[in-house]
Design an enzyme around this catalytic site. Structure first.
Site, PDB file in Angstrom:
ATOM      1  N   THR A 198       0.816  -1.203   0.000  1.00 21.06           N
ATOM      2  CA  THR A 198       0.000   0.000   0.000  1.00 21.06           C
ATOM      3  C   THR A 198       0.849   1.251   0.000  1.00 21.06           C
ATOM      4  O   THR A 198       1.905   1.271   0.600  1.00 21.06           O
ATOM      5  CB  THR A 198      -0.838   0.020   1.299  1.00 21.06           C
ATOM      6  N   GLY A 252      -3.779  -6.334   5.809  1.00 23.05           N
ATOM      7  CA  GLY A 252      -5.007  -5.574   5.994  1.00 23.05           C
ATOM      8  C   GLY A 252      -6.042  -6.232   6.880  1.00 23.05           C
ATOM      9  O   GLY A 252      -6.822  -5.541   7.559  1.00 23.05           O
TER      10      GLY A 252
END
Length: 337
Positions: A198, A252
């Site tokens: 990310t 995540g």
């Protein structure tokens, strides 16, 4: 013994003194030098993203425009195999992208499992600005993007396809800590190990307004349809213009379970510094599952309304980037282990 007149006088002086102290504290707080504009982002590649965001911020531009322009850089970089174009595919060989964006008014937009579009962050912004929704996913997100002028493209580069074919030889999914800062040549993926990840970015503009963005190609070789924290408002990224903003990176699933970025902002609301808030969120993850916490990486970055920033992570190796008029840094984040 103190007489009534002296007692009243003493009480009055104490009241005046207390009032003075509180007024002085309030005045001191109001006069704190606010560092702005400033932009922070995750990982080493955040430095180039910050530079692009700074081109907007230095001229008095809006934080929302800055974070969108900033994360465009890794989204379009075929050599960055954890974000956007050139990102590692899922286990079926499809590159699927997730992104979210949030402005100073609390408006938000996101896309998940989006294929064929290089800049999912810009699609997320249009979801925010042109629809009554917050999130569009899969085919619906692609349809919306094409209707709004985005071009359908092949996101699977030869290098990422080669890594996928190498992974298929064993098809073992074992996330590797800090893969974002490691070379991703197939020969350096023993047993097909790989991970996410990310870029998360938070900016404070010259007008004192905050915005944030988060975008990723997700975990490499994930199950088709898997969505992590990155497009989820409050998990992968969150902004409250009264307090500050935060973004997450790493596995995540663990961030979602504690609504991580929202938690960091709420801890800042309660008086923690950005650094303290990030650390407390990481510690909460470790407390929830101590064994898993030693096997994965999670990192948070945070920026408050005064332009103060901080970060914290589970494992050594997480880095974050900062850009302001005074400094341009890549910082090794402090870690729990």
């Amino acid at each position: 013994m103190i007489n009534r007149r002296k007692f009243v006088k003493a009480a009055g002086l104490a009241a005046v003194s207390s009032s003075y102290v509180f007024d002085a504290l309030a005045s001191s707080k109001n006069n704190l030098a606010i560092k702005k504009p400033v932009v922070i982002s995750t990982w080493n590649f955040g430095k180039e993203a910050n530079a692009a965001a700074w081109e907007v911020l230095k001229d008095g531009g809006r934080a929302l425009d800055a974070v969108e322009k900033g994360v465009h850089v890794p989204e379009a970089d075929p050599n960055n195999q954890t974000v956007g174009y050139g990102g590692f595919p899922d286990r079926d060989g499809k590159v699927t992208l997730d992104a979210c964006i949030m402005d100073e008014h609390g408006n938000a937009g996101s896309v998940a499992a989006l294929e064929h579009i290089i800049h999912p962050i810009s699609v997320a912004r249009l979801v925010m600005e042109k629809t009554p929704h917050v999130m569009l996913v899969g085919e619906g997100a692609l349809q919306f993007a094409l209707q709004n002028g985005f071009k359908k493209e092949n996101l699977l580069t030869p290098a990422s396809e080669k890594a996928w074919n190498e992974w298929l030889k064993t098809s073992k999914y074992e996330p590797v800590v800090n893969i974002e800062n490691k070379a991703a040549a197939p020969k350096k993926l023993p047993g097909g190990k790989d991970n996410h990840d990310t870029i998360g970015m938070i900016a404070l503009d010259a007008n004192g307004n905050l915005s944030g963005a988060c975008t990723t190609s997700g975990m490499a070789f994930k199950m088709h349809g898997r969505v992590g924290d990155s497009p989820i408002i409050g998990a992968g990224m969150f902004v409250d213009n009264e307090i500050g903003g935060a973004a997450a990176t790493g596995v995540g699933e663990e961030v979602i379970k504690i609504v991580g970025s929202f938690l960091v902002v709420e801890l800042m609301r309660q008086g923690r510094t950005p650094q303290q808030a990030c650390q407390e969120a990481v510690e909460r993850i470790a407390k929830r599952d101590p064994k898993k916490a030693k096997e994965v990486q999670i990192g948070f970055i945070a920026l408050n309304k005064q332009g103060e920033y901080g970060a914290f992570c589970l494992q050594p190796g997480f880095t974050y980037s900062v850009k302001s008029a005074e400094e341009e840094l890549v910082i090794n984040g402090k870690s729990l282990f």
